[in-house]
Design an enzyme around this catalytic site. Structure first.
Site, mmCIF file in Angstrom:
data_model
loop_
_atom_site.group_PDB
_atom_site.id
_atom_site.type_symbol
_atom_site.label_atom_id
_atom_site.label_comp_id
_atom_site.label_asym_id
_atom_site.label_seq_id
_atom_site.Cartn_x
_atom_site.Cartn_y
_atom_site.Cartn_z
ATOM 1 C CB SER A 41 -47.959 53.634 7.542
ATOM 2 O OG SER A 41 -46.910 53.986 8.415
ATOM 3 C CE1 TYR A 84 -49.058 49.234 15.121
ATOM 4 C CE2 TYR A 84 -48.693 51.575 15.522
ATOM 5 C CZ TYR A 84 -49.352 50.558 14.836
ATOM 6 O OH TYR A 84 -50.282 50.871 13.862
ATOM 7 C CE LYS A 140 -48.599 49.780 11.424
ATOM 8 N NZ LYS A 140 -49.227 49.043 10.301
#
Length: 273
Positions: free
Chosen positions: A134, A148, A152
């Site tokens: 992660s 992004y 995650k």
């Protein structure tokens, strides 16, 4: 005790370093990359220990085939490390539809397909460990990294649920959350949105917001003992920061969130009806 590890995204960065370290200490490794030719030299050096596999993690059928190939080749599977993925930089308005879909396919769906492929094997064995790469950006967000961040956060969300689902099946789940490191994350593997001048100011302020000057970016090699300790642990953590920034920043972010939730709790309660 010797481990058998399936790891994705091994051509550069953490994946390459961790693969080499695992092989060096005698583990079996099924290592995947979009181009397995990058592993030719290692395969010669570690005959019998390394199984190179060409794999696009966004191809679910190919992922299932690759995971089962590793299991059949080595006779079992102990650890899966979902390391494949890349960064997308740009304000939300700046990132195009295709760029968004592509990074979700790699970072989220690729991680999910590998996880799903490994679970039946781990259930049958009665043991296994899934390690998701992660990010601190799966814990808190930064401007111009929102897409992004979203990938995650998604990985953290399903992995959190997964950990509860498999708790009594002998399967462990760990989310490794690195801060900034001197890898290719912001280099050749990264994607950048179309620049809009209105966001120049927030981009220039990003360094101050994150609080990581260039000299404080982590040394990727320093993660090797840490990942090996996680792999070897009988009681691995669900979440673990890599680097010194994440814990400090998360404390600040969650303190502010709790304060806001507390201040607005009377509205929350009233909304119950």
């Amino acid at each position: 005790m010797k481990k058998t590890v399936f790891i994705t995204g091994v051509s550069t960065g953490f994946g390459k370093l961790w693969t080499e370290a695992l092989l060096k200490r005698g583990d079996n490794v099924a290592a995947t990359s979009r181009n397995a030719n990058v592993l030719t030299e290692l395969a010669e050096q570690y005959k019998g220990q390394l199984l190179p596999i060409t794999l696009d993690v966004t191809d679910r059928a190919a992922v299932i085939k690759a995971v089962h190939k590793a299991k059949e080749h080595f006779g079992g599977l102990d650890v899966v490390i979902n390391n494949a993925g890349y960064g997308v930089f740009g304000a939300i308005e700046e990132v195009e539809e295709k760029e968004i879909k592509d990074v979700f396919n790699a970072n989220v769906y690729g991680t999910l397909w590998v996880t799903q492929a490994a679970l039946p094997i781990f259930r049958e064995q009665g043991h296994g460990h899934i390690i998701q790469l992660s990010s601190v950006l799966g814990v808190y967000s930064l401007p111009t990294l929102g897409i992004y961040n979203a990938t995650k956060y998604a990985v953290e969300g399903f992995s959190d649920a997964l950990a509860e689902e498999v708790r009594d099946l002998g399967i462990h789940v760990t989310m490794v959350e690195p801060n900034g490191y001197t890898t290719e994350f912001g280099g050749s593997s990264a994607v950048f949105g179309n620049s809009i001048p209105a966001y120049d100011k927030v981009k220039s302020a990003l360094g101050a917001i994150e609080g990581i000057p260039p000299e404080d970016y982590g040394n990727p090699a320093a993660t090797i003992p840490a990942i090996l300790e996680v792999i070897d642990s009988k009681r691995p953590p669900l979440r673990l920061f890599f680097g010194k920034i994440g814990f400090k920043r998360a404390q600040k972010v969650y303190t502010e969130r709790m304060q806001t939730w507390s201040e607005w709790n009377h509205v929350s309660i009233a909304a119950q009806g």
